[in-house]
Design an enzyme around this catalytic site. Structure first.
Site, PDB file in Angstrom:
ATOM      1  N   GLY A 143       0.779  -1.368  -0.166  1.00  0.00           N
ATOM      2  CA  GLY A 143      -0.137  -0.164   0.188  1.00  0.00           C
ATOM      3  C   GLY A 143       0.701   1.428   0.030  1.00  0.00           C
ATOM      4  O   GLY A 143       0.653   2.250   0.691  1.00  0.00           O
ATOM      5  N   ASP A 204      -1.924  -0.428 -13.806  1.00  0.00           N
ATOM      6  CA  ASP A 204      -0.876  -1.110 -12.675  1.00  0.00           C
ATOM      7  C   ASP A 204      -0.651  -2.426 -12.956  1.00  0.00           C
ATOM      8  O   ASP A 204       0.268  -3.096 -13.085  1.00  0.00           O
ATOM      9  CB  ASP A 204      -1.334  -1.206 -11.239  1.00  0.00           C
ATOM     10  CG  ASP A 204      -1.288   0.700 -10.756  1.00  0.00           C
ATOM     11  OD1 ASP A 204      -0.815   1.117 -11.575  1.00  0.00           O
ATOM     12  OD2 ASP A 204      -1.313   0.623  -9.570  1.00  0.00           O
TER      13      ASP A 204
HETATM   14  N1  ATP Z   1       1.496  -9.536  -1.239  1.00  0.00           N
HETATM   15  C1  ATP Z   1       0.436  -9.320  -0.984  1.00  0.00           C
HETATM   16  N2  ATP Z   1      -0.334 -10.162  -0.354  1.00  0.00           N
HETATM   17  C2  ATP Z   1      -1.657 -10.048  -0.048  1.00  0.00           C
HETATM   18  N3  ATP Z   1      -2.219  -8.959  -0.206  1.00  0.00           N
HETATM   19  C3  ATP Z   1      -1.694  -7.880  -0.779  1.00  0.00           C
HETATM   20  C4  ATP Z   1      -0.378  -8.051  -1.251  1.00  0.00           C
HETATM   21  N4  ATP Z   1       0.177  -6.936  -1.603  1.00  0.00           N
HETATM   22  C5  ATP Z   1      -0.833  -6.014  -1.724  1.00  0.00           C
HETATM   23  N5  ATP Z   1      -2.103  -6.779  -1.030  1.00  0.00           N
HETATM   24  C6  ATP Z   1      -3.297  -6.179  -0.929  1.00  0.00           C
HETATM   25  O1  ATP Z   1      -3.346  -4.840  -1.703  1.00  0.00           O
HETATM   26  C7  ATP Z   1      -3.595  -3.886  -0.748  1.00  0.00           C
HETATM   27  C8  ATP Z   1      -2.697  -2.425  -1.188  1.00  0.00           C
HETATM   28  O2  ATP Z   1      -3.270  -2.154  -2.343  1.00  0.00           O
HETATM   29  P1  ATP Z   1      -3.118  -0.860  -2.761  1.00  0.00           P
HETATM   30  O3  ATP Z   1      -3.938  -0.509  -4.298  1.00  0.00           O
HETATM   31  O4  ATP Z   1      -4.028   0.391  -1.662  1.00  0.00           O
HETATM   32  O5  ATP Z   1      -1.746  -0.394  -2.601  1.00  0.00           O
HETATM   33  P2  ATP Z   1      -0.447  -0.477  -3.859  1.00  0.00           P
HETATM   34  O6  ATP Z   1      -1.103  -1.266  -4.891  1.00  0.00           O
HETATM   35  O7  ATP Z   1       0.463  -0.808  -3.024  1.00  0.00           O
HETATM   36  O8  ATP Z   1      -0.352   1.055  -4.217  1.00  0.00           O
HETATM   37  P3  ATP Z   1      -0.677   1.833  -5.754  1.00  0.00           P
HETATM   38  O9  ATP Z   1      -2.166   1.128  -6.091  1.00  0.00           O
HETATM   39  O10 ATP Z   1      -0.722   3.246  -5.448  1.00  0.00           O
HETATM   40  O11 ATP Z   1       0.233   1.543  -6.885  1.00  0.00           O
HETATM   41  C9  ATP Z   1      -3.172  -4.299   0.721  1.00  0.00           C
HETATM   42  O12 ATP Z   1      -3.984  -3.667   1.827  1.00  0.00           O
HETATM   43  C10 ATP Z   1      -3.627  -5.757   0.344  1.00  0.00           C
HETATM   44  O13 ATP Z   1      -5.072  -6.073   0.522  1.00  0.00           O
HETATM   45  C1  MEV Z   2      -4.272   6.107  -8.821  1.00  0.00           C
HETATM   46  C2  MEV Z   2      -4.188   5.088  -9.655  1.00  0.00           C
HETATM   47  O1  MEV Z   2      -4.221   5.970 -11.011  1.00  0.00           O
HETATM   48  C3  MEV Z   2      -2.753   4.373  -9.799  1.00  0.00           C
HETATM   49  C4  MEV Z   2      -2.336   3.610  -8.569  1.00  0.00           C
HETATM   50  O2  MEV Z   2      -1.232   3.019  -8.819  1.00  0.00           O
HETATM   51  C5  MEV Z   2      -5.124   4.046  -9.832  1.00  0.00           C
HETATM   52  C6  MEV Z   2      -5.385   3.221 -11.228  1.00  0.00           C
HETATM   53  O3  MEV Z   2      -5.102   3.777 -12.073  1.00  0.00           O
HETATM   54  O4  MEV Z   2      -6.040   2.224 -11.019  1.00  0.00           O
HETATM   55 MG    MG Z   3      -2.602  -0.679  -5.889  1.00  0.00          MG
END
Ligand code: ATP
Ligand code: MEV
Ligand code: MG
Length: 381
Positions: A143, A204
């Site tokens: 996250g 992503d």
């Molecule tokens: N290795 C993992 N194992 C289990 N769940 C995971 C794992 N990695 C991510 N997650 C899930 O994804 C959530 C984080 O996702 P989120 O989209 O909020 O952040 P991010 O993907 O790190 O950042 P962004 O979307 O901005 O690139 C965690 O709270 C969890 O539920």
């Molecule tokens: C914030 C966002 O634009 C990127 C998150 O890495 C969400 C998305 O594109 O799904």
């Molecule tokens: Mg994410």
């Protein structure tokens, strides 16, 4: 039988959030991965009637008997098949949430719930109710804007799809999947991201699946060939946030101020297109000039992200600190804390970077560099 898969995290160079509303964005894979090992039990194993998920880095294990999964997840309401990805309906998600609740996740790790629900949905959709042990490890901070959710979905679907490939001849090291399977796993991973992000753009999971550097607009992917060195310092502010909440905050602001936000998204679209053109350009312009343009585009993009309401005081601290050393930064990913990118131009000395890092780390932030534009999803038998 054992199958392994890995998928990279990513940085967004320009266009996050606006990409959810149809603007162009530019993203690149980084060399930090999430790894999945899928172990199918032998009939004689004591776990031959259970589905077990191990999150090794967190020392957590979740396990369901196959009969409990069959009892709770309505088999006939699932309209997808392994080769035709479909969305998880609200009804199935509710049933899955029940299975997740039964696992008594520690309160301080409750943010994992959406990841575990996604696991159950992707697993049962692709492999049905067959027993297995799935082991996950990750090099990505959870996250924090580096696409941990997408890398998780892509690595998991890669392993699930790889397990049904008939030719499992052992090969040395990691190998990529063919185009058909890549497209399929990317579609499944997108369905998984919907559970975690609410309304993802798909950038992503796409960059995690395909790797390299991409320009992305409304599901259309253009693979970019970089013609200049691109070095970024990544600073993790360690301020926790949740992409789903940030994405929905921007949507709410858009409902309140549709015209103003349309202009913001248009401006971001222009920034991403210009950035992609600079990175790919083969003309005589010097690297220093290109870097100057990229710096300015990052600055404008950050200002627009601020106006979308997704920056944070910790991000401002990183921007102010790096600016003291004449370095430009912008948030990456969903913002609200998480990670910040700082461009490291070719002419900047190691001493300047070391000083900036020292100051950033004195605030409790964590700095690192990652190689940009590497491989996407890979499997190993
Ligand atoms: N290795 C993992 N194992 C289990 N769940 C995971 C794992 N990695 C991510 N997650 C899930 O994804 C959530 C984080 O996702 P989120 O989209 O909020 O952040 P991010 O993907 O790190 O950042 P962004 O979307 O901005 O690139 C965690 O709270 C969890 O539920
Ligand atoms: C914030 C966002 O634009 C990127 C998150 O890495 C969400 C998305 O594109 O799904
Ligand atoms: Mg994410």
């Amino acid at each position: 039988m054992e199958v392994k898969a890995r998928a990279p995290g990513k940085i967004i160079l320009a266009g996050e959030h606006a990409v959810v509303h149809g603007s162009t964005a530019v993203a690149a894979a980084i060399d930090l991965y999430t790894y999945v090992t899928l172990r199918l039990p032998l009939q004689s194993d004591e776990n031959s009637d259970r589905l077990t998920l191990q999150l090794k880095d967190l020392s957590l294990e979740f396990s369901w008997s196959v009969s409990r999964l069959k009892e709770v997840i309505p088999n006939d309401s699932n309209t997808s098949s392994p080769s035709t990805p479909a969305s998880c309906s609200g009804e199935i998600l509710k049933s899955i949430a029940l299975l997740v609740e039964e696992q008594n996740i520690p309160e301080e790790k409750i943010w994992l719930s959406s990841g575990i629900s996604t696991f159950l949905w992707l697993y049962t959709s692709i492999r049905g109710f067959s027993p297995a042990t799935v082991i996950i490890t990750t090099e990505l901070p959870y996250g924090s804007g580096l696409g941990s959710s997408a890398a998780f979905c892509v690595a998991l679907t890669s392993a699930l799809i790889a397990s049904s490939i008939s030719d499992k001849t052992h090969r040395e090291g990691w190998c990529s999947l063919d185009e058909t399977n890549l497209e399929l796993l990317n579609k499944w991973a997108f369905e998984g991201e919907k559970i975690i992000h609410g309304k993802p753009s798909g950038i992503d999971n796409t960059v995690s699946a395909y790797g390299n550097m991409i320009k992305f607009c409304s599901g259309e992917i253009t693979r970019l060939q970089s013609n200049m060195p691109l070095r970024m310092l990544i600073t993790n502010t360690k301020v926790g946030r949740n992409t789903k909440a940030l994405v929905s905050g921007v949507s709410e602001r858009t409902v309140r101020h549709p015209d103003a936000m349309k202009s913001v998204f248009n401006a971001v679209d222009s920034i991403s297109k210009e950035l992609a053109a600079i990175i790919q350009s083969k003309d005589e312009v010097s690297v220093t000039e290109k870097e100057e343009s990229i710096k300015e585009l990052m600055e404008i993009n950050q200002g627009l992200l601020q106006s979308m309401g997704v920056s944070h005081s910790s991000i401002d601290t990183v921007i102010r600190t790096t600016l003291k050393h004449k370095l430009t930064s912008k948030l990456t990913g969903a913002g609200g804390g998480g990670c910040v990118l700082t461009l490291l131009p070719t002419v900047v000395s190691g001493t300047v970077v070391d000083k900036a890092v020292e100051e950033l780390e004195s605030y409790g932030f964590q700095c690192f560099t990652a190689s940009i534009g590497g491989n996407g999803a890979e499997i190993c038998f």
